[in-house]
Scaffold this motif. Structure first.
Motif, PDB file in Angstrom:
ATOM      1  N   LYS A 193       0.818  -1.216   0.000  1.00  0.00           N
ATOM      2  CA  LYS A 193       0.000   0.000   0.000  1.00  0.00           C
ATOM      3  C   LYS A 193       0.853   1.269   0.000  1.00  0.00           C
ATOM      4  CE  LYS A 193      -4.157  -0.180   0.587  1.00  0.00           C
ATOM      5  NZ  LYS A 193      -5.219  -0.083  -0.428  1.00  0.00           N
ATOM      6  N   MET A 194       2.075   1.167   0.505  1.00  0.00           N
ATOM      7  CA  MET A 194       2.974   2.317   0.466  1.00  0.00           C
ATOM      8  C   MET A 194       3.484   2.571  -0.944  1.00  0.00           C
ATOM      9  SD  MET A 194       5.207   1.841   3.976  1.00  0.00           S
ATOM     10  CE  MET A 194       6.328   3.192   3.561  1.00  0.00           C
ATOM     11  N   VAL A 195       3.879   1.522  -1.653  1.00  0.00           N
ATOM     12  CA  VAL A 195       4.475   1.717  -2.978  1.00  0.00           C
ATOM     13  C   VAL A 195       3.451   2.098  -4.042  1.00  0.00           C
ATOM     14  CG1 VAL A 195       6.412   0.163  -2.496  1.00  0.00           C
ATOM     15  CG2 VAL A 195       4.355  -0.749  -3.601  1.00  0.00           C
ATOM     16  N   ILE A 196       2.155   1.974  -3.736  1.00  0.00           N
ATOM     17  CA  ILE A 196       1.138   2.458  -4.671  1.00  0.00           C
ATOM     18  C   ILE A 196       0.544   3.789  -4.200  1.00  0.00           C
ATOM     19  CG2 ILE A 196       0.569   0.138  -5.482  1.00  0.00           C
ATOM     20  CD1 ILE A 196      -1.977   0.230  -3.791  1.00  0.00           C
ATOM     21  N   GLY A 197       1.110   4.324  -3.105  1.00  0.00           N
ATOM     22  CA  GLY A 197       0.717   5.656  -2.656  1.00  0.00           C
ATOM     23  C   GLY A 197      -0.471   5.727  -1.731  1.00  0.00           C
ATOM     24  N   ASP A 198      -0.884   4.597  -1.182  1.00  0.00           N
ATOM     25  CA  ASP A 198      -2.089   4.581  -0.341  1.00  0.00           C
ATOM     26  C   ASP A 198      -1.820   4.863   1.132  1.00  0.00           C
ATOM     27  OD1 ASP A 198      -3.650   4.085  -2.506  1.00  0.00           O
ATOM     28  OD2 ASP A 198      -4.313   2.096  -1.909  1.00  0.00           O
ATOM     29  N   HIS A 199      -0.582   4.638   1.592  1.00  0.00           N
ATOM     30  CA  HIS A 199      -0.299   4.842   3.010  1.00  0.00           C
ATOM     31  C   HIS A 199       1.127   5.312   3.241  1.00  0.00           C
ATOM     32  CE1 HIS A 199      -3.990   3.530   4.824  1.00  0.00           C
ATOM     33  NE2 HIS A 199      -3.977   2.383   4.189  1.00  0.00           N
ATOM     34  N   PHE A 200       1.284   6.090   4.311  1.00  0.00           N
ATOM     35  CA  PHE A 200       2.607   6.451   4.809  1.00  0.00           C
ATOM     36  C   PHE A 200       3.110   5.341   5.738  1.00  0.00           C
ATOM     37  CE2 PHE A 200       1.062  10.854   3.977  1.00  0.00           C
ATOM     38  CZ  PHE A 200       2.104  11.280   3.156  1.00  0.00           C
ATOM     39  N   LEU A 201       4.404   5.372   6.003  1.00  0.00           N
ATOM     40  CA  LEU A 201       5.009   4.409   6.917  1.00  0.00           C
ATOM     41  C   LEU A 201       4.331   4.431   8.283  1.00  0.00           C
ATOM     42  CD1 LEU A 201       7.317   2.413   7.694  1.00  0.00           C
ATOM     43  CD2 LEU A 201       8.677   4.426   8.303  1.00  0.00           C
ATOM     44  N   SER A 202       4.074   5.624   8.801  1.00  0.00           N
ATOM     45  CA  SER A 202       3.485   5.747  10.134  1.00  0.00           C
ATOM     46  C   SER A 202       2.124   5.083  10.221  1.00  0.00           C
ATOM     47  CB  SER A 202       3.361   7.216  10.539  1.00  0.00           C
ATOM     48  OG  SER A 202       2.451   7.905   9.700  1.00  0.00           O
ATOM     49  N   HIS A 203       1.363   5.105   9.139  1.00  0.00           N
ATOM     50  CA  HIS A 203       0.033   4.500   9.148  1.00  0.00           C
ATOM     51  C   HIS A 203       0.113   3.021   9.504  1.00  0.00           C
ATOM     52  CE1 HIS A 203      -1.635   7.729   6.136  1.00  0.00           C
ATOM     53  NE2 HIS A 203      -0.990   8.239   7.166  1.00  0.00           N
ATOM     54  N   THR A 204       1.098   2.329   8.919  1.00  0.00           N
ATOM     55  CA  THR A 204       1.238   0.894   9.152  1.00  0.00           C
ATOM     56  C   THR A 204       1.824   0.608  10.532  1.00  0.00           C
ATOM     57  OG1 THR A 204       1.549   0.548   6.776  1.00  0.00           O
ATOM     58  CG2 THR A 204       2.211  -1.240   8.230  1.00  0.00           C
ATOM     59  N   ILE A 205       2.779   1.423  10.971  1.00  0.00           N
ATOM     60  CA  ILE A 205       3.345   1.233  12.312  1.00  0.00           C
ATOM     61  C   ILE A 205       2.272   1.412  13.376  1.00  0.00           C
ATOM     62  CG2 ILE A 205       4.983   2.125  14.007  1.00  0.00           C
ATOM     63  CD1 ILE A 205       6.840   2.854  11.726  1.00  0.00           C
ATOM     64  N   ILE A 206       1.447   2.443  13.219  1.00  0.00           N
ATOM     65  CA  ILE A 206       0.372   2.702  14.172  1.00  0.00           C
ATOM     66  C   ILE A 206      -0.605   1.534  14.206  1.00  0.00           C
ATOM     67  CG2 ILE A 206      -1.647   4.151  14.623  1.00  0.00           C
ATOM     68  CD1 ILE A 206       0.974   5.433  15.462  1.00  0.00           C
ATOM     69  N   THR A 207      -0.964   1.023  13.038  1.00  0.00           N
ATOM     70  CA  THR A 207      -1.867  -0.129  12.978  1.00  0.00           C
ATOM     71  C   THR A 207      -1.268  -1.330  13.696  1.00  0.00           C
ATOM     72  OG1 THR A 207      -2.925   0.574  10.915  1.00  0.00           O
ATOM     73  CG2 THR A 207      -3.001  -1.766  11.421  1.00  0.00           C
ATOM     74  N   MET A 208       0.021  -1.572  13.494  1.00  0.00           N
ATOM     75  CA  MET A 208       0.688  -2.692  14.153  1.00  0.00           C
ATOM     76  C   MET A 208       0.637  -2.558  15.672  1.00  0.00           C
ATOM     77  SD  MET A 208       4.638  -4.041  13.738  1.00  0.00           S
ATOM     78  CE  MET A 208       5.329  -2.515  14.409  1.00  0.00           C
ATOM     79  N   LEU A 209       0.930  -1.373  16.183  1.00  0.00           N
ATOM     80  CA  LEU A 209       0.956  -1.163  17.628  1.00  0.00           C
ATOM     81  C   LEU A 209      -0.445  -1.245  18.239  1.00  0.00           C
ATOM     82  CD1 LEU A 209       3.599   1.716  17.845  1.00  0.00           C
ATOM     83  CD2 LEU A 209       3.893  -0.667  18.541  1.00  0.00           C
ATOM     84  N   ILE A 210      -1.425  -0.671  17.557  1.00  0.00           N
ATOM     85  CA  ILE A 210      -2.803  -0.766  18.041  1.00  0.00           C
ATOM     86  C   ILE A 210      -3.255  -2.220  18.049  1.00  0.00           C
ATOM     87  CG2 ILE A 210      -5.215  -0.229  17.485  1.00  0.00           C
ATOM     88  CD1 ILE A 210      -4.273   2.489  16.476  1.00  0.00           C
ATOM     89  N   ALA A 211      -2.917  -2.945  16.978  1.00  0.00           N
ATOM     90  CA  ALA A 211      -3.313  -4.351  16.883  1.00  0.00           C
ATOM     91  C   ALA A 211      -2.711  -5.167  18.022  1.00  0.00           C
ATOM     92  CB  ALA A 211      -2.881  -4.923  15.534  1.00  0.00           C
ATOM     93  N   TRP A 212      -1.428  -5.017  18.271  1.00  0.00           N
ATOM     94  CA  TRP A 212      -0.768  -5.793  19.331  1.00  0.00           C
ATOM     95  C   TRP A 212      -1.316  -5.409  20.697  1.00  0.00           C
ATOM     96  CZ3 TRP A 212       1.035 -10.182  20.168  1.00  0.00           C
ATOM     97  CH2 TRP A 212       1.930 -10.474  21.198  1.00  0.00           C
ATOM     98  N   LEU A 213      -1.562  -4.135  20.915  1.00  0.00           N
ATOM     99  CA  LEU A 213      -2.128  -3.678  22.182  1.00  0.00           C
ATOM    100  C   LEU A 213      -3.507  -4.303  22.397  1.00  0.00           C
ATOM    101  CD1 LEU A 213      -1.980  -1.860  24.676  1.00  0.00           C
ATOM    102  CD2 LEU A 213      -2.849   0.022  23.275  1.00  0.00           C
TER     103      LEU A 213
END
Length: 231
Positions: A193-213
């Motif tokens: 999703k980053m290489v097609i312009g749909d998300h920034f790096l932070s978007h995925t990191i935030i999702t990962m941390l929220i998911a694990w929490l």
């Protein structure tokens, strides 16, 4: 994982989440990283979102596979609830099912309310939106005709929900392998999703941390309410 370990992980995940939120809010790291995936000469992203094989393997097909997997686990729990082999792994199976529902639902709910643009939407990358971060306000002279849904990363949430596989296994080695598999798969989804312009790096990191929490909270609640009393 003991309740004490889960509590520590919850605290650590929360602290990391707050740090990451602040870090990406006050820096332009997202822009610097995203520049690597954008061709400024012809105003296109380095990977074509219409390319059918990657679209199927890393988006539409994978999304359906994750849904089927969650339904499969739910079916096993319902049909074989009283079987001895299921009793042995019941805790982990419940955590997987709940995580598969709660994690994507939470991320989608955030996407529906945060009104934050994707990389492809902002002016710097050829769009018509200002570079607005999650805690920013839009300029008064900017006319927006509808909410935009890009923060955090929704597609990868299904992959990160699989981090719940950690609680299915008893041996430490298998737990680490399961966690590594889930994180690797989710980051493949996020990077696509980053290489097609749909998300920034932070978007995925935030999702990962929220998911694990959330997975940790689900495991803590499930173990305390339904399993500790029976042991």
């Amino acid at each position: 994982m003991t309740q004490k370990s889960i509590n520590f992980q919850i605290l650590l995940s929360f602290v990391l989440l707050v740090f990451v939120l602040i870090f990406f809010q006050v820096t332009n790291v997202d822009i610097y990283i995203q520049e690597l995936f954008f061709n400024f000469n012809n105003k296109t992203w380095i990977w074509n979102r219409q390319e059918p094989i990657s679209e199927f393997l890393l988006y539409s097909g994978l999304k359906k596979s994750l849904i089927i997997f969650a339904l499969f686990i739910l079916g096993i729990l319902v049909i074989f609830w009283r079987k001895q082999i299921i009793k042995k792994y019941r805790f982990g199976l419940i955590v997987i099912v709940l995580s598969s529902i709660i994690v994507p639902f939470t991320i989608i709910s955030l996407k529906n309310t945060t009104n934050t643009p994707c990389p492809k939407n902002i002016e710097y990358f050829g769009g018509n939106y200002p570079d607005i971060k999650v805690f920013d306000s839009y300029p008064k002279n900017f006319v927006q005709y509808g909410k935009i849904r890009c923060w955090p990363a929704g597609h990868a949430s299904g992959g990160f929900a699989l981090m719940s596989l950690f609680f299915l296994f008893k041996k430490r080695k298998n737990q680490i392998l399961a966690l590594g598999f889930a994180i690797s798969l989710a980051w493949l989804m996020g990077l696509y999703k980053m290489v097609i312009g749909d998300h920034f790096l932070s978007h995925t990191i935030i999702t990962m941390l929220i998911a694990w929490l959330e997975i940790l909270l689900i495991a803590k609640f499930t173990k305390r309410k339904f399993f500790e009393k029976s042991t």
